[in-house]
Design an enzyme around this catalytic site. Sequence first.
Site, mmCIF file in Angstrom:
data_model
loop_
_atom_site.group_PDB
_atom_site.id
_atom_site.type_symbol
_atom_site.label_atom_id
_atom_site.label_comp_id
_atom_site.label_asym_id
_atom_site.label_seq_id
_atom_site.Cartn_x
_atom_site.Cartn_y
_atom_site.Cartn_z
ATOM 1 N N LYS A 261 0.846 -1.199 0.000
ATOM 2 C CA LYS A 261 0.000 0.000 0.000
ATOM 3 C C LYS A 261 0.877 1.242 0.000
ATOM 4 C CE LYS A 261 -3.913 -1.907 2.625
ATOM 5 N NZ LYS A 261 -4.952 -1.754 1.584
ATOM 6 N N ARG A 335 -10.159 -11.506 2.262
ATOM 7 C CA ARG A 335 -11.040 -12.563 1.760
ATOM 8 C C ARG A 335 -10.357 -13.924 1.867
ATOM 9 N NH1 ARG A 335 -11.501 -9.535 -3.886
ATOM 10 N NH2 ARG A 335 -11.139 -7.821 -2.438
HETATM 11 N N1 BES Z 1 -8.076 -3.796 4.571
HETATM 12 C C1 BES Z 1 -8.264 -3.420 3.212
HETATM 13 C C2 BES Z 1 -9.590 -2.698 2.975
HETATM 14 C C3 BES Z 1 -9.693 -1.308 3.532
HETATM 15 C C4 BES Z 1 -9.165 -0.241 2.837
HETATM 16 C C5 BES Z 1 -10.363 -1.082 4.705
HETATM 17 C C6 BES Z 1 -9.283 1.022 3.344
HETATM 18 C C7 BES Z 1 -10.486 0.190 5.226
HETATM 19 C C8 BES Z 1 -9.941 1.247 4.515
HETATM 20 C C9 BES Z 1 -8.247 -4.673 2.330
HETATM 21 O O1 BES Z 1 -7.409 -5.678 2.741
HETATM 22 C C10 BES Z 1 -7.778 -4.215 0.979
HETATM 23 O O2 BES Z 1 -6.655 -3.853 0.875
HETATM 24 N N2 BES Z 1 -8.682 -4.241 0.006
HETATM 25 C C11 BES Z 1 -8.388 -3.800 -1.307
HETATM 26 C C12 BES Z 1 -9.091 -4.721 -2.280
HETATM 27 C C13 BES Z 1 -8.512 -4.698 -3.645
HETATM 28 C C14 BES Z 1 -7.119 -5.235 -3.646
HETATM 29 C C15 BES Z 1 -9.402 -5.517 -4.557
HETATM 30 C C16 BES Z 1 -8.881 -2.370 -1.467
HETATM 31 O O3 BES Z 1 -9.910 -2.011 -0.874
HETATM 32 O O4 BES Z 1 -8.208 -1.603 -2.133
HETATM 33 MN MN MN Z 2 -5.454 -5.516 2.030
#
Ligand code: BES
Ligand code: MN
Length: 485
Positions: A261, A335
Site C-alpha cells: 500500500k 477474503r
Molecule cells: N483492509 C483493506 C480494505 C480497507 C481499505 C479497509 C481502506 C479500510 C480502509 C483490504 O485488505 C484491501 O486492501 N482491500 C483492497 C481490495 C482490492 C485489492 C481488490 C482495497 O480495498 O483496495
Molecule cells: Mn489488504
Amino acid sequence: MINYRLITTLSSELKQNHLITFPGSALLLEKPLRDNPLIAEMTAHAEQGTLADTCFGCEPFARITVVPLDAWQDSLTDSLLDALRPLLATPACNDVLLDCTRIHDTVLAKTLRFLFNQAHRLTDLGLKKSPNHITRLVQINAYCAKSESARLETLFSQQQAIANGMIAARRLADIPSEHCTPQFVVDEAQRLCANFSSLRCEVLDENAIVEQGLGLLHAVGKGSTRPPRLLAIHYDGASSGPVRSYVGKGVTFDTGGLWLKEGAGMYTMKYDMCGAANVLGLMLSIAELGLPVRVMGVLALAENAIGPDAMQPGSVARACNGMTVEINNTDAEGRLVLSDAIAWASQRHPKTRYIIDLATLTGAVVKALGYELSGLMTQDNALRCALTAAGEQSGDEVWSLPLDARLKKQTESAIADLCNTPTNNAAISASAAWLLHHFCPQNIPWAHLDVSGTALWREGGKSVASGRPIPLLMQHLLNDLNAGA
Ligand code: BES
Ligand code: MN
Ligand code: ZN
C-alpha cells in the site's frame, strides 16, 4: 463500568446531576426550577430549535442541558448525540440524569451506548500523558414513566452489556499493531473470556493451521515474524439447539503485502482486525447477558507483512475445504483469511443456524455507502431482512449490495478454482463477497458485512475504533431468539 438506575419520581439524591432534558419536561416544572427565570429563558431557546446549556444558576442540578424536542425523536441524523458529544467530552459531574419520557427507542439505545462507552477513553491506553483529575461519568440516572420502567430496564441492561463488549473491542483495536499481534489478541481474548464460565477458547497456532489445511490463512500470515492464529470462542448458554456463528477478519496490520500500500493512509491498517475484535466484543456481551443460546465466534488472525517469506502474486494456496485460490493481489488478503475461517466454522458445526462474517474488507464499500452504513451481502433473503430490520431498530444500520452468479467471472482463474481479485475494478465489494460464498456450504445461511466505513469513527479528525456492528448483531440475535421462542 458505568452504572444506571431508573427513577420514576424526582428525589433529592439527584441534585448535583447533569440534567439532560427537553422544553416542557415535567422535570423543569417542579420547584425550584419552575420559578427560575433562567430555565424559562433556556426553554424558550430550545423551543426555537437551539440547544441551551448552563452550569450556573441551575441549582439543585450541577448542569442543565435543554435539547430541542426534535432531536429526541430523530433516529436518522444523530442530532441528540451530536449535541451531547461535546458536552460529555469534559463532564461537569459524575452523574447524568437523562429524561427518557419523550425519547424514541432507537435514539435512546444509541444515546445509552454512547454514555456507557464513556467508561473507556483513548487516553486509558496509557500511551499519552493525561490530566489526573478529569471528571468521569460514573452513573446514568434515567427518568421515566412507571408504566415504561420494566420495558426500559431490559433496554438499559442490554445496551450496557453491548457497550461493555464494544469497549473491549474498541480498546483492542486501538492498541498499535506492534503490540497487538495475532498472539496478543488470543491472550487478551483468553483473559477477557476467563471472566465468564460460559466462554471457552480454542486456539489453532501456526502448526495447527497448516495441519488442518488452512492454507489461505497460512499464506497471508507467513510473511510475518508474528505467526497467524485461528481463535474460536465457544459460548454455551444452552445445552442444545443450533449454534450461531460469527467470523471476524483479524488482520492485525495490513501493509498490502508485496502489493504494498502507499504510505499516507497505511497507519489506519492497524484497524484491519476490527472484525475480529468485534466478534470478541459480541461474545463478551452475549455472555454478560447470559443469553440461552449456543454461539461460536471465530477470529481469523494474521499480519499481512512484507519480507522474503511473504506470499507472492501468482501463487496458489489451498483452503481447508479443498478449494484452491490464485492469489494475484496480496492486498486482497482479507477474503483469504475469511474464506478459510468460514469453511472451518462450517466444518466445526455443520448444522450451524447461520454464519455471519464481518470484515474491513474493501475500501470500495466506503465509496458506495459512506461512513454510516455497513455493506450487507447475502443470498439469503430471510437473513437479509432480519439484519436490515435489526439495523434500523438498533440504529446500527446496513444497506444491501447485490450478490449473485452474475459475479462469476470476477473470481475465475486459469490455474486455480478461484482467483482472489478480478482484473477489472468492477463491483469490488461484491466480488469479494462472491469469492467468500464458495466457502460456506449452501445449506447454511450466510451473510457478509463489509464494515470498512463503519468500524472506525472519526474523532477530532482522527480515526478510532467504533465498536460497530456489535449493536446490530446483538439486536439481530435477540430478535432471532425471540422469534424462536
Ligand atoms: N483492509 C483493506 C480494505 C480497507 C481499505 C479497509 C481502506 C479500510 C480502509 C483490504 O485488505 C484491501 O486492501 N482491500 C483492497 C481490495 C482490492 C485489492 C481488490 C482495497 O480495498 O483496495
Ligand atoms: Mn489488504
Ligand atoms: Zn485488509
